[in-house]
Scaffold this active site. Sequence first.
Site, PDB file in Angstrom:
ATOM      1  N   ARG A  30       0.841  -1.209   0.000  1.00  0.00           N
ATOM      2  CA  ARG A  30       0.000   0.000   0.000  1.00  0.00           C
ATOM      3  C   ARG A  30       0.874   1.255   0.000  1.00  0.00           C
ATOM      4  NH1 ARG A  30      -5.424  -1.339   0.848  1.00  0.00           N
ATOM      5  NH2 ARG A  30      -5.698  -3.434   1.717  1.00  0.00           N
ATOM      6  N   ASP A  31       0.456   2.229  -0.826  1.00  0.00           N
ATOM      7  CA  ASP A  31       1.157   3.512  -0.909  1.00  0.00           C
ATOM      8  C   ASP A  31       0.980   4.275   0.403  1.00  0.00           C
ATOM      9  OD1 ASP A  31       1.993   5.507  -3.573  1.00  0.00           O
ATOM     10  OD2 ASP A  31       1.568   6.448  -1.636  1.00  0.00           O
ATOM     11  N   ASN A  88       4.631   6.269 -13.644  1.00  0.00           N
ATOM     12  CA  ASN A  88       5.187   7.613 -13.812  1.00  0.00           C
ATOM     13  C   ASN A  88       6.658   7.484 -14.193  1.00  0.00           C
ATOM     14  OD1 ASN A  88       2.751   8.751 -12.953  1.00  0.00           O
ATOM     15  ND2 ASN A  88       3.374   8.716 -10.807  1.00  0.00           N
ATOM     16  N   VAL A  97      10.293   8.194  -6.809  1.00  0.00           N
ATOM     17  CA  VAL A  97      11.089   7.066  -6.313  1.00  0.00           C
ATOM     18  C   VAL A  97      11.598   6.303  -7.541  1.00  0.00           C
ATOM     19  CG1 VAL A  97      11.132   4.963  -4.926  1.00  0.00           C
ATOM     20  CG2 VAL A  97       9.717   6.896  -4.193  1.00  0.00           C
ATOM     21  N   HIS A 101       7.782   1.245 -10.701  1.00  0.00           N
ATOM     22  CA  HIS A 101       6.591   0.781  -9.985  1.00  0.00           C
ATOM     23  C   HIS A 101       5.333   1.113 -10.773  1.00  0.00           C
ATOM     24  CE1 HIS A 101       7.747   4.801  -8.554  1.00  0.00           C
ATOM     25  NE2 HIS A 101       6.465   5.067  -8.429  1.00  0.00           N
ATOM     26  N   HIS A 103       1.464   2.047 -10.208  1.00  0.00           N
ATOM     27  CA  HIS A 103       0.422   2.457  -9.262  1.00  0.00           C
ATOM     28  C   HIS A 103      -0.866   1.728  -9.635  1.00  0.00           C
ATOM     29  CE1 HIS A 103       2.428   6.178  -7.617  1.00  0.00           C
ATOM     30  NE2 HIS A 103       3.101   6.072  -8.753  1.00  0.00           N
TER      31      HIS A 103
HETATM   32  P1  DGP Z   1       6.011   8.135  -7.907  1.00  0.00           P
HETATM   33  O1  DGP Z   1       5.687   9.571  -7.634  1.00  0.00           O
HETATM   34  O2  DGP Z   1       5.349   7.575  -9.147  1.00  0.00           O
HETATM   35  O3  DGP Z   1       7.502   7.882  -7.888  1.00  0.00           O
HETATM   36  O4  DGP Z   1       5.370   7.319  -6.713  1.00  0.00           O
HETATM   37  C1  DGP Z   1       6.016   7.101  -5.507  1.00  0.00           C
HETATM   38  C2  DGP Z   1       4.962   6.737  -4.497  1.00  0.00           C
HETATM   39  O5  DGP Z   1       5.615   6.104  -3.411  1.00  0.00           O
HETATM   40  C3  DGP Z   1       4.200   7.910  -3.901  1.00  0.00           C
HETATM   41  O6  DGP Z   1       2.817   7.751  -4.230  1.00  0.00           O
HETATM   42  C4  DGP Z   1       4.405   7.815  -2.396  1.00  0.00           C
HETATM   43  C5  DGP Z   1       4.949   6.424  -2.218  1.00  0.00           C
HETATM   44  N1  DGP Z   1       5.943   6.264  -1.169  1.00  0.00           N
HETATM   45  C6  DGP Z   1       7.058   7.012  -0.999  1.00  0.00           C
HETATM   46  N2  DGP Z   1       7.793   6.529   0.020  1.00  0.00           N
HETATM   47  C7  DGP Z   1       7.116   5.442   0.491  1.00  0.00           C
HETATM   48  C8  DGP Z   1       7.375   4.514   1.539  1.00  0.00           C
HETATM   49  O7  DGP Z   1       8.366   4.580   2.260  1.00  0.00           O
HETATM   50  N3  DGP Z   1       6.451   3.523   1.727  1.00  0.00           N
HETATM   51  C9  DGP Z   1       5.335   3.407   0.942  1.00  0.00           C
HETATM   52  N4  DGP Z   1       4.503   2.404   1.197  1.00  0.00           N
HETATM   53  N5  DGP Z   1       5.069   4.272  -0.062  1.00  0.00           N
HETATM   54  C10 DGP Z   1       5.946   5.268  -0.273  1.00  0.00           C
END
Ligand code: DGP
Length: 115
Positions: A30-31, A88, A97, A101, A103
């Site tokens: 989960r995000d 993305n 990040v 990945h 979404h």
């Molecule tokens: P993007 O912007 O496409 O690189 O998406 C990165 C997503 O990762 C963003 O929606 C927030 C999520 N995210 C960032 N750090 C963490 C983390 O430490 N744990 C989790 N579960 N999600 C994270």
Amino acid sequence: MAEDTIFGKIARGEIPADIVYEDDDVVAFRDLHPQAPTHVLVIPRKPIPTLNHAVVEDAALIGRLFLAAAKVAEQLGFAEDGYRTVINCNADGGQTVFHLHVHLLGGRPLQWPPG
Ligand code: DGP
């Protein structure tokens, strides 16, 4: 060698995440900052920084990310209602990040275009 990221650490179990699916190649969790009632990130264990870095040998792995997303949508009960999958890439795509990945967003009607 790709730089390590927070998602690499999650894939290796070094930091916690709310994991909803995993297998030998893929982890889904989960995000932390959900943009929909259900927001899951599906990552390969292999650290590919962006979609631009994917090579033809990664084609099956990238397919597996989407199959895992569909499985999670089914498992969490919104496959029939529908959902969105998004990758993305880099700054204009909003990538923050740098570990590839997908979404998976669901649980309510999603606007299109996304803006
Ligand atoms: P993007 O912007 O496409 O690189 O998406 C990165 C997503 O990762 C963003 O929606 C927030 C999520 N995210 C960032 N750090 C963490 C983390 O430490 N744990 C989790 N579960 N999600 C994270």
